[in-house]
Structures are given as structure tokens and as C-alpha cells.
Design a protein around this motif. Structure first.
Motif, mmCIF file in Angstrom:
data_model
loop_
_atom_site.group_PDB
_atom_site.id
_atom_site.type_symbol
_atom_site.label_atom_id
_atom_site.label_comp_id
_atom_site.label_asym_id
_atom_site.label_seq_id
_atom_site.Cartn_x
_atom_site.Cartn_y
_atom_site.Cartn_z
ATOM 1 N N VAL A 114 0.831 -1.205 0.000
ATOM 2 C CA VAL A 114 0.000 0.000 0.000
ATOM 3 C C VAL A 114 0.864 1.253 0.000
ATOM 4 O O VAL A 114 0.666 2.183 -0.807
ATOM 5 C CB VAL A 114 -0.955 0.003 1.205
ATOM 6 C CG1 VAL A 114 -1.650 1.358 1.340
ATOM 7 C CG2 VAL A 114 -1.988 -1.109 1.071
ATOM 8 N N ASN A 117 3.010 1.660 -3.312
ATOM 9 C CA ASN A 117 2.231 2.094 -4.474
ATOM 10 C C ASN A 117 1.688 3.502 -4.300
ATOM 11 O O ASN A 117 1.585 4.255 -5.270
ATOM 12 C CB ASN A 117 1.086 1.110 -4.731
ATOM 13 C CG ASN A 117 1.573 -0.183 -5.377
ATOM 14 O OD1 ASN A 117 1.813 -0.242 -6.579
ATOM 15 N ND2 ASN A 117 1.745 -1.212 -4.566
ATOM 16 N N LEU A 118 1.381 3.871 -3.061
ATOM 17 C CA LEU A 118 0.932 5.240 -2.808
ATOM 18 C C LEU A 118 2.055 6.234 -3.096
ATOM 19 O O LEU A 118 1.828 7.275 -3.730
ATOM 20 C CB LEU A 118 0.458 5.365 -1.364
ATOM 21 C CG LEU A 118 -0.140 6.723 -0.952
ATOM 22 C CD1 LEU A 118 -1.373 7.036 -1.786
ATOM 23 C CD2 LEU A 118 -0.472 6.728 0.530
ATOM 24 N N ARG A 138 2.590 6.513 -6.745
ATOM 25 C CA ARG A 138 1.514 7.293 -7.356
ATOM 26 C C ARG A 138 1.753 8.788 -7.189
ATOM 27 O O ARG A 138 1.498 9.582 -8.106
ATOM 28 C CB ARG A 138 0.183 6.903 -6.710
ATOM 29 C CG ARG A 138 -1.034 7.622 -7.245
ATOM 30 C CD ARG A 138 -1.378 7.131 -8.633
ATOM 31 N NE ARG A 138 -2.614 7.737 -9.122
ATOM 32 C CZ ARG A 138 -3.121 7.497 -10.337
ATOM 33 N NH1 ARG A 138 -2.506 6.674 -11.169
ATOM 34 N NH2 ARG A 138 -4.234 8.083 -10.714
ATOM 35 N N ILE A 139 2.269 9.181 -6.030
ATOM 36 C CA ILE A 139 2.474 10.601 -5.742
ATOM 37 C C ILE A 139 3.751 11.127 -6.386
ATOM 38 O O ILE A 139 3.761 12.197 -7.006
ATOM 39 C CB ILE A 139 2.521 10.829 -4.213
ATOM 40 C CG1 ILE A 139 1.178 10.462 -3.579
ATOM 41 C CG2 ILE A 139 2.880 12.287 -3.895
ATOM 42 C CD1 ILE A 139 1.191 10.480 -2.061
#
Length: 293
Positions: A109, A112-113, A116-117
């Protein structure tokens, strides 16, 4: 002979620098384990978040990244508190398997977060002291490495003062030693869990910041190997022992760099676990661990 002395001094100095990063990471992990007795394989992701939070603040403000530690550490404390309350508190005491799977899930989590940012491209932070070296007589050393060692010492001294000279610190130690007894004495052990997890996350984040400022590159997937090494270090030093985490971090840093010089970089990661196996054969509780009856 002069060349040999110079090489040995350089290997030792690089080992001390690497050891400082490991010390902060492992101390935070050991502090959390000592109080909550949880297995958190996602601890390395706090190191990664520390690098990115400092990177973001550096890009936005342009301030000295060492000064930005004063901002990134509180952010990591808040993140640690949120993770403890939402992810680990509901499963505390339900079994190690639950803790392991929750922490593994957190790894994916958080990674990948972050990707993504900030995307998954390699990034770096440029220190304002990157071109400055100091002559120590035998070798010239980057000033950043001396600053990193100094910052590590300051953080450890601050942690010692907090744990031994404040009411909250003594309450955390009491919770670590006897959770039921601490509750009977009126200590809010859940609050101590929350504070401890926040401090542990902040120490890992500080390690990530110092790692990045030293010129190392980073991406969202950088935290997994350091987390595994941190577990090796705390087992090596003794579970729940902060002095053990410090000694283990220094030992692994020195052995890794010595191995990289003598056998090549391919053995650098493996030697940590070889050292762990050797120590556990002769002292199963680790260097500073206590015998259990």
C-alpha cells in the motif's frame, strides 16, 4: 604501508557512516517491538517515506535538508500514530501471523501510494555540503558523513533523555517491562503504544533522510531490504535492547563495508545474515539479550 592504513581507515569510516543509518532504523524497530511485541515488516517503508517527505519539502522550500529533519520527523510521528491506530491496534495480541500479513499488506500500500504521488523514478537530494571534505590526517572524508554521525548521536542522546528523564519515557519503559503491571499503576498503555510507534517511525524516517542527503538515490521500493537488515540487527543485538540495536548496527555497517572491499559488493548484503548466524550459534539471545527462563 601508508596506502594500507589509508584503505583500512576509509573502510572503517564508511562502516561507521553506514552503521549510523542502520542504528536509527533498528533502534526505532526495536523500540516498537520492545513495547508492543509486534512484528512490522513495513518498518522500512517509514525510511522510504522519510526520504520523500524531505525531498518534497526540499523542492518546495529549498532549505538545507538537515534543517528539514525538524519538519519531517513530526510528520513521520503523525504517520506512525495513524498506522498504529488503524492497522496494528485492532490486531494487537491476536497472533503474529496477523501482524505479519498486515505489515506485508502495508508494504504494498505505502509503496504504491508513494509511486503514485512521486512516480517510481530514482531521485536524489543534493546536500549543500556535498563538495566539502575534511582532512582527518589519514584520509579526507566528506563533511556530510561527519554531519550524519553527529545528527545520529544527537537523536540517540535525545531518545535516551526522553526515555530516562521524562514521565512519558519512564511510562514507556514500564509498559515494555510489564504491560499488566503498568496498567495497574494507571499508565495508559495504548497511549504508550501510540507514542512509541510514532517515535519508531520518526527514527526510521530520519534514517531515510540522512541516507538520501548523503548522495544516495532512492525510489518507492527502497525500504524492503533495509527493513530485513533491521530485523537481523535487532536479533543480533538482542530483541528489545536499544544498546543491542546500536552495537548491532555498527557491527553490520563495519562488516558490510569490510566485506565489500575484500570480497566485492555481491557479498555485502549476505554478510549481515552470516554474522547473525554466527552470533546466534554461540549466543542465541543476541549480544545484549537476556536469558529467558
Amino acid at each position: 604501508m601508508d596506502i594500507n592504513v589509508e584503505i583500512i581507515a576509509q573502510v572503517i569510516f564508511w562502516g561507521l557512516y553506514t552503521g549510523c543509518i542502520y542504528i536509527l532504523l533498528a533502534t526505532g524497530l526495536n523500540l516498537i517491538f520492545g513495547v508492543m511485541k509486534i512484528v512490522n515488516f513495513a518498518h522500512g517503508e517509514f525510511l522510504m517515506l522519510g526520504t520523500y517527505i524531505t525531498f518534497f519539502l526540499f523542492v518546495v522550500s529549498g532549505f538545507n535538508p538537515y534543517i528539514l529533519l525538524c519538519a519531517s520527523i513530526p510528520v513521520l510521528i503523525v504517520i506512525g500514530v495513524i498506522v498504529e491506530r488503524l492497522c496494528f491496534r485492532p490486531i494487537l495480541g491476536t497472533g503474529k501471523l496477523n501482524e505479519i500479513f498486515v505489515s506485508i499488506g502495508l508494504i504494498y500500500v505505502i509503496q504504491n501510494l508513494a509511486a503514485r504521488i512521486w512516480t517510481d523514478e530514482w531521485k536524489t537530494i543534493q546536500s549543500p555540503f556535498r563538495d566539502i571534505t575534511l582532512d582527518l590526517g589519514v584520509i579526507n572524508v566528506p563533511s556530510d558523513y561527519l554531519i550524519i554521525m553527529s545528527v545520529t548521536a544527537i537523536l540517540l542522546i535525545g531518545l535516551y533523555v526522553f526515555l530516562y528523564h521524562t514521565w512519558t519515557g519512564r511510562a514507556i519503559r514500564a509498559t515494555s517491562q510489564d504491560r499488566s503491571g503498568a496498567m495497574l499503576m494507571g499508565i495508559n498503555v495504548e497511549r504508550m503504544d501510540m507514542i512509541t510507534f510514532g517515535i519508531g517511525a520518526a527514527l526510521a524516517g530520519a534514517a531515510g533522510t540522512l541516507w538520501a542527503v548523503s548522495g544516495q538515490v532512492f525510489n518507492p521500493y527502497m525500504g524492503s531490504i533495509p527493513a530485513i537488515k533491521a530485523f537481523a540487527i535487532i536479533i543480533l543485538g538482542g530483541l528489545g535492547s536499544i544498546p543491542g540495536a546500536i552495537a548491532g548496527g555498527l557491527a553490520v555497517g563495519l562488516v558490510e563495508n569490510g566485506t565489500a572491499f575484500t570480497l566485492g559488493g555481491a557479498w555485502k548484503d549476505a554478510v549481515s545474515f552470516i554474522l547473525l548466524i554466527i552470533v546466534l550459534i554461540f549466543r542465541p539471545t543476541g549480544l545484549f539479550g537476556e536469558e529467558c527462563e
